[in-house]
Design an enzyme around this catalytic site. Sequence first.
Site, mmCIF file in Angstrom:
data_model
loop_
_atom_site.group_PDB
_atom_site.id
_atom_site.type_symbol
_atom_site.label_atom_id
_atom_site.label_comp_id
_atom_site.label_asym_id
_atom_site.label_seq_id
_atom_site.Cartn_x
_atom_site.Cartn_y
_atom_site.Cartn_z
ATOM 1 N N GLY A 128 -10.303 38.102 50.615
ATOM 2 C CA GLY A 128 -10.177 38.727 49.267
ATOM 3 C C GLY A 128 -10.721 37.167 48.574
ATOM 4 N N ASP A 149 -14.053 38.370 53.212
ATOM 5 C CA ASP A 149 -13.755 39.591 51.888
ATOM 6 C C ASP A 149 -15.594 40.324 52.627
ATOM 7 O OD1 ASP A 149 -13.746 40.691 49.644
ATOM 8 O OD2 ASP A 149 -13.657 39.015 48.512
ATOM 9 N N TYR A 151 -0.329 52.366 44.934
ATOM 10 C CA TYR A 151 -0.099 50.522 44.902
ATOM 11 C C TYR A 151 0.957 49.726 45.384
ATOM 12 C CZ TYR A 151 -1.838 45.788 42.246
ATOM 13 O OH TYR A 151 -2.082 44.539 42.814
ATOM 14 N N ALA A 163 4.224 50.646 46.316
ATOM 15 C CA ALA A 163 4.645 50.713 47.774
ATOM 16 C C ALA A 163 3.848 49.964 49.180
ATOM 17 C CB ALA A 163 4.460 52.363 48.888
ATOM 18 N N LYS A 184 2.923 46.781 47.510
ATOM 19 C CA LYS A 184 3.503 46.418 48.012
ATOM 20 C C LYS A 184 4.721 45.782 48.088
ATOM 21 C CE LYS A 184 -0.719 44.707 45.849
ATOM 22 N NZ LYS A 184 -1.331 43.621 46.264
#
Length: 261
Positions: free
Chosen positions: A12, A37, A150, A152, A154
């Site tokens: 990323g 990325d 989102y 969940a 993390k």
Amino acid sequence: MAFRGKNAVVTGGAGGIGLQVAKQLLVAGAGKVAIIDIQDNLEEFVKLRAAHPTQSVMIIKMDVANKKGVEATYEEIKKTFGNIDIVVNVAGIFNDKDVQRTLLVNLGGIINSSLSALQYMSKENGGNGGLVLNMSSVVGLDPMFIIPVYGATKAGIINFTRCLGNEKFYQRSGIKFATVCPGATMTDMFTNFTEKIIFPETSDETYKILDRLSKQSATDVARCMLNVLEKEKNGAVYVIEGKRIIPLEMKPLWTGKEPAL
């Protein structure tokens, strides 16, 4: 951990926090940095190489959700760099309406990258050991009702990383694992936020929550992440908020667990 001469991988790394982590690693003296990325950012990559002409910056376009592709990418990095010392997994998306893609990128991508890195970093396989730092979020610690998918992913990152940050595993592999959980950060990830939530009726409340949050910059978060790398504390979980790192005491809740586990 001293960064000078180290070889690092950042997923990323084309923008946002990931790009800032790559920049900070190079400024700190990392010898070689590989950026993985799916996005292109040619202008920034040109600047990065120009700013660090004596260091190697390797750019690989790859979707972290692609398990075989990530495995091949690490093989290529290993052949080019010789060894890998640091992995910082930042790649992630926000779109709760696209459940499968969110799961595959956010949680699957962290798992794919971490496990692929193990093959080349582990002392059991001839590597030098090192450190893997995975980025989660404060919403992985405490539920936020507007972003359940989102959140969940993390939460899963925290558990996955803590599992690998076990002392018995470190004794075999020589690899330490840590997790960072940034608070609200100014990046492009949450552009058109309310168009990506699964409960549009909460839009008004969502805007109120976002406005109230104290936001930090991607550069601030990246600097804190390098501070965490320097600490080299295996299994640690940190919140990044207000330009500082806050170590968390992760107390066990399951009292029936065997000590050996």
